[in-house]
Write a protein that holds these residues in place. Structure first.
Motif, PDB file in Angstrom:
ATOM      1  N   ARG A 165       0.821  -1.210   0.000  1.00 18.06           N
ATOM      2  CA  ARG A 165       0.000   0.000   0.000  1.00 18.06           C
ATOM      3  C   ARG A 165       0.854   1.260   0.000  1.00 18.06           C
ATOM      4  O   ARG A 165       0.656   2.166  -0.832  1.00 18.06           O
ATOM      5  CB  ARG A 165      -0.923   0.008   1.214  1.00 18.06           C
ATOM      6  N   PHE A 166       1.821   1.336   0.904  1.00 19.42           N
ATOM      7  CA  PHE A 166       2.612   2.552   1.040  1.00 19.42           C
ATOM      8  C   PHE A 166       3.595   2.721  -0.111  1.00 19.42           C
ATOM      9  O   PHE A 166       3.837   3.842  -0.572  1.00 19.42           O
ATOM     10  CB  PHE A 166       3.347   2.545   2.389  1.00 19.42           C
ATOM     11  N   SER A 167       4.156   1.624  -0.585  1.00 18.63           N
ATOM     12  CA  SER A 167       5.061   1.733  -1.728  1.00 18.63           C
ATOM     13  C   SER A 167       4.314   2.168  -2.982  1.00 18.63           C
ATOM     14  O   SER A 167       4.846   2.917  -3.808  1.00 18.63           O
ATOM     15  CB  SER A 167       5.778   0.402  -1.955  1.00 18.63           C
ATOM     16  N   ALA A 168       3.071   1.696  -3.139  1.00 17.74           N
ATOM     17  CA  ALA A 168       2.279   2.118  -4.300  1.00 17.74           C
ATOM     18  C   ALA A 168       1.927   3.598  -4.209  1.00 17.74           C
ATOM     19  O   ALA A 168       2.024   4.336  -5.199  1.00 17.74           O
ATOM     20  CB  ALA A 168       1.012   1.269  -4.398  1.00 17.74           C
ATOM     21  N   PHE A 169       1.520   4.041  -3.018  1.00 14.49           N
ATOM     22  CA  PHE A 169       1.239   5.469  -2.837  1.00 14.49           C
ATOM     23  C   PHE A 169       2.500   6.302  -3.071  1.00 14.49           C
ATOM     24  O   PHE A 169       2.433   7.389  -3.656  1.00 14.49           O
ATOM     25  CB  PHE A 169       0.691   5.734  -1.437  1.00 14.49           C
ATOM     26  N   PHE A 170       3.645   5.796  -2.622  1.00 15.52           N
ATOM     27  CA  PHE A 170       4.904   6.522  -2.819  1.00 15.52           C
ATOM     28  C   PHE A 170       5.236   6.635  -4.303  1.00 15.52           C
ATOM     29  O   PHE A 170       5.687   7.690  -4.772  1.00 15.52           O
ATOM     30  CB  PHE A 170       6.030   5.813  -2.078  1.00 15.52           C
ATOM     31  N   LEU A 171       5.007   5.567  -5.050  1.00 18.22           N
ATOM     32  CA  LEU A 171       5.276   5.600  -6.488  1.00 18.22           C
ATOM     33  C   LEU A 171       4.371   6.596  -7.196  1.00 18.22           C
ATOM     34  O   LEU A 171       4.819   7.370  -8.053  1.00 18.22           O
ATOM     35  CB  LEU A 171       5.090   4.201  -7.080  1.00 18.22           C
ATOM     36  N   VAL A 172       3.092   6.603  -6.828  1.00 17.81           N
ATOM     37  CA  VAL A 172       2.167   7.567  -7.433  1.00 17.81           C
ATOM     38  C   VAL A 172       2.548   8.986  -7.030  1.00 17.81           C
ATOM     39  O   VAL A 172       2.472   9.917  -7.836  1.00 17.81           O
ATOM     40  CB  VAL A 172       0.720   7.240  -7.018  1.00 17.81           C
ATOM     41  N   LEU A 173       2.990   9.167  -5.776  1.00 13.78           N
ATOM     42  CA  LEU A 173       3.405  10.489  -5.313  1.00 13.78           C
ATOM     43  C   LEU A 173       4.555  11.022  -6.159  1.00 13.78           C
ATOM     44  O   LEU A 173       4.574  12.205  -6.522  1.00 13.78           O
ATOM     45  CB  LEU A 173       3.796  10.422  -3.844  1.00 13.78           C
ATOM     46  N   LEU A 174       5.518  10.158  -6.477  1.00 22.80           N
ATOM     47  CA  LEU A 174       6.637  10.587  -7.300  1.00 22.80           C
ATOM     48  C   LEU A 174       6.163  11.076  -8.668  1.00 22.80           C
ATOM     49  O   LEU A 174       6.642  12.094  -9.185  1.00 22.80           O
ATOM     50  CB  LEU A 174       7.635   9.442  -7.466  1.00 22.80           C
ATOM     51  N   GLU A 175       5.223  10.359  -9.253  1.00 25.63           N
ATOM     52  CA  GLU A 175       4.728  10.752 -10.575  1.00 25.63           C
ATOM     53  C   GLU A 175       3.939  12.053 -10.508  1.00 25.63           C
ATOM     54  O   GLU A 175       4.070  12.913 -11.393  1.00 25.63           O
ATOM     55  CB  GLU A 175       3.860   9.632 -11.156  1.00 25.63           C
ATOM     56  N   VAL A 176       3.141  12.215  -9.458  1.00 29.34           N
ATOM     57  CA  VAL A 176       2.352  13.443  -9.303  1.00 29.34           C
ATOM     58  C   VAL A 176       3.279  14.646  -9.105  1.00 29.34           C
ATOM     59  O   VAL A 176       3.078  15.708  -9.719  1.00 29.34           O
ATOM     60  CB  VAL A 176       1.365  13.301  -8.129  1.00 29.34           C
ATOM     61  N   VAL A 177       4.294  14.490  -8.272  1.00 27.79           N
ATOM     62  CA  VAL A 177       5.246  15.584  -8.057  1.00 27.79           C
ATOM     63  C   VAL A 177       6.014  15.879  -9.340  1.00 27.79           C
ATOM     64  O   VAL A 177       6.253  17.047  -9.680  1.00 27.79           O
ATOM     65  CB  VAL A 177       6.207  15.224  -6.909  1.00 27.79           C
ATOM     66  N   TRP A 178       6.379  14.847 -10.083  1.00 23.32           N
ATOM     67  CA  TRP A 178       7.131  15.023 -11.323  1.00 23.32           C
ATOM     68  C   TRP A 178       6.365  15.858 -12.338  1.00 23.32           C
ATOM     69  O   TRP A 178       6.958  16.684 -13.052  1.00 23.32           O
ATOM     70  CB  TRP A 178       7.468  13.649 -11.904  1.00 23.32           C
ATOM     71  N   CYS A 179       5.065  15.663 -12.420  1.00 23.16           N
ATOM     72  CA  CYS A 179       4.291  16.409 -13.416  1.00 23.16           C
ATOM     73  C   CYS A 179       3.693  17.701 -12.851  1.00 23.16           C
ATOM     74  O   CYS A 179       3.068  18.453 -13.597  1.00 23.16           O
ATOM     75  CB  CYS A 179       3.174  15.534 -13.985  1.00 23.16           C
ATOM     76  N   SER A 180       3.906  17.982 -11.549  1.00 25.41           N
ATOM     77  CA  SER A 180       3.305  19.168 -10.932  1.00 25.41           C
ATOM     78  C   SER A 180       4.320  20.231 -10.548  1.00 25.41           C
ATOM     79  O   SER A 180       3.983  21.417 -10.504  1.00 25.41           O
ATOM     80  CB  SER A 180       2.512  18.765  -9.677  1.00 25.41           C
ATOM     81  N   PHE A 181       5.562  19.825 -10.233  1.00 26.89           N
ATOM     82  CA  PHE A 181       6.519  20.814  -9.744  1.00 26.89           C
ATOM     83  C   PHE A 181       6.873  21.884 -10.778  1.00 26.89           C
ATOM     84  O   PHE A 181       7.252  23.010 -10.379  1.00 26.89           O
ATOM     85  CB  PHE A 181       7.801  20.124  -9.257  1.00 26.89           C
ATOM     86  N   PRO A 182       6.817  21.629 -12.107  1.00 24.54           N
ATOM     87  CA  PRO A 182       7.184  22.711 -13.041  1.00 24.54           C
ATOM     88  C   PRO A 182       6.332  23.960 -12.887  1.00 24.54           C
ATOM     89  O   PRO A 182       6.846  25.081 -13.040  1.00 24.54           O
ATOM     90  CB  PRO A 182       6.990  22.066 -14.415  1.00 24.54           C
ATOM     91  N   PHE A 183       5.046  23.804 -12.588  1.00 25.80           N
ATOM     92  CA  PHE A 183       4.198  24.985 -12.392  1.00 25.80           C
ATOM     93  C   PHE A 183       4.692  25.817 -11.213  1.00 25.80           C
ATOM     94  O   PHE A 183       4.799  27.051 -11.299  1.00 25.80           O
ATOM     95  CB  PHE A 183       2.750  24.548 -12.171  1.00 25.80           C
TER      96      PHE A 183
END
Length: 329
Positions: A188-206
């Motif tokens: 559960r936590f590793s999956a959430f962590f993986l999704v978190l990385l992708e969300v941050v990757w596509c959100s931090f440029p803004f």
């Protein structure tokens, strides 16, 4: 020889006004000739915004109305196919939803996950924005292009790429870290962590681009003075830049909260619809499952209304913060 008092002489002067009449130039002039705000000043912005408001009203108002209406009825596949009549439930769907322990678990997971995404996005975006001000033109251009490329990548494409990178069989990440066939999406936590990385990757440029623009607007003399006083880079950010960039930071924070709270594509693609036994569900995916997988359209609509109210509350907090900052709304 006596010179007449200049102030009294000025009071005797009469100035022409509209209509050919004249009035003494004195104390009454201030109240009668003070500029009055034109009505056009208050209505002109709304006239400019009217076309956009009409389009947004047609695209958003009616769907929101239908969402709220469906949430008040018993509306399932039987009602859609016409096999059973639609019955009015009032707030029965909300009562059933709030009595469901699973809903509160998903709501808590959504709040924690969105909060972690917002904190990591702001940290990465602000750090890279400061870095952009300290590198030369060529590295800065390369970093900007890379960040904008991540920002422009569709969510489903980025999710698929990240799944490949962390794949248990062919992913390069496991090979570099020596993890063998470790499955990141199983826990559960590793999956959430993986999704978190992708969300941050596509959100931090803004956040990076917005904060960088704000930093460039800060006078260089202020930063030089702080450096001459012996302030470290962290102290300059905390005591000089952050207070001056507070309105910008409020905007990017609230927008990040709204975006990350309603994440759907990344969770749905990377965890296979919510993970094993729904361990990685968030409200958006949970509403989708209730509405389309279980054909409980009224419950799915009720979840959507709850999300809308939560995000509306966040928006009202954002507007209140802007008023405290003295911004015009």
């Amino acid at each position: 020889m006596t010179v007449p008092n200049s102030s009294r002489g000025a009071d005797r002067l009469r100035l022409p006004v509209a209509g050919g009449l004249s009035r003494p130039r004195g104390g009454s002039r201030k109240s009668s000739t003070a500029p009055r705000p034109l009505q056009g000043r208050s209505t002109a912005p709304w006239l400019y915004l009217a076309p956009a408001l009409v389009v947004l009203g047609g695209l958003l108002a009616y769907p929101v109305y239908q969402l709220g209406l469906i949430s008040l009825f018993h509306y399932t596949q039987a009602q859609v196919s016409g096999g059973e009549p639609t019955t009015f439930e009032g707030f029965g769907n909300y009562t059933e939803l709030f009595a469901d322990e699973r809903f509160w678990q998903v709501l808590l997971a959504t709040v924690v996950f969105a909060g972690a995404c917002v904190v990591c996005t702001l940290a990465a975006g602000c750090a890279l924005a400061v870095l952009l001000t300290r590198v030369r033109a060529v590295p800065r251009l390369a970093l900007m292009l890379a960040a904008l490329g991540a920002w422009a990548t569709p969510a489903i494409t980025g999710s698929t790429v990240w799944l490949f990178l962390f794949d248990a069989d062919f992913g390069p990440v496991n090979r570099v870290l020596g993890l063998g066939d470790h499955s990141w999406t199983y826990g559960r936590f590793s999956a959430f962590f993986l999704v978190l990385l992708e969300v941050v990757w596509c959100s931090f440029p803004f956040v990076m681009v917005t904060v960088y623009a704000g930093i460039r607007a800060v006078p260089s003399e202020v930063l030089e003075a702080a450096s001459l006083d012996g302030a470290s880079q962290w102290r300059i950010w905390r005591s000089v830049l952050a207070p001056m960039l507070r309105p910008i930071l409020v905007v990017v924070t609230i927008q990040s909260v709204i975006w990350d709270f309603k994440v759907f594509t990344q969770i749905y693609v990377m965890t296979g619809g919510g993970g094993i036994a729904g361990q990685n569900l968030v409200l958006n995916v949970y509403a989708y499952q209730q509405a389309f997988a279980s054909s409980q359209y009224s419950l799915g609509a009720a979840i959507g209304v709850v999300m809308l109210l939560i995000l509306l509350a966040v928006t009202l907090v954002y507007l209140r913060l802007l008023r405290r900052q003295g911004e015009e709304l």
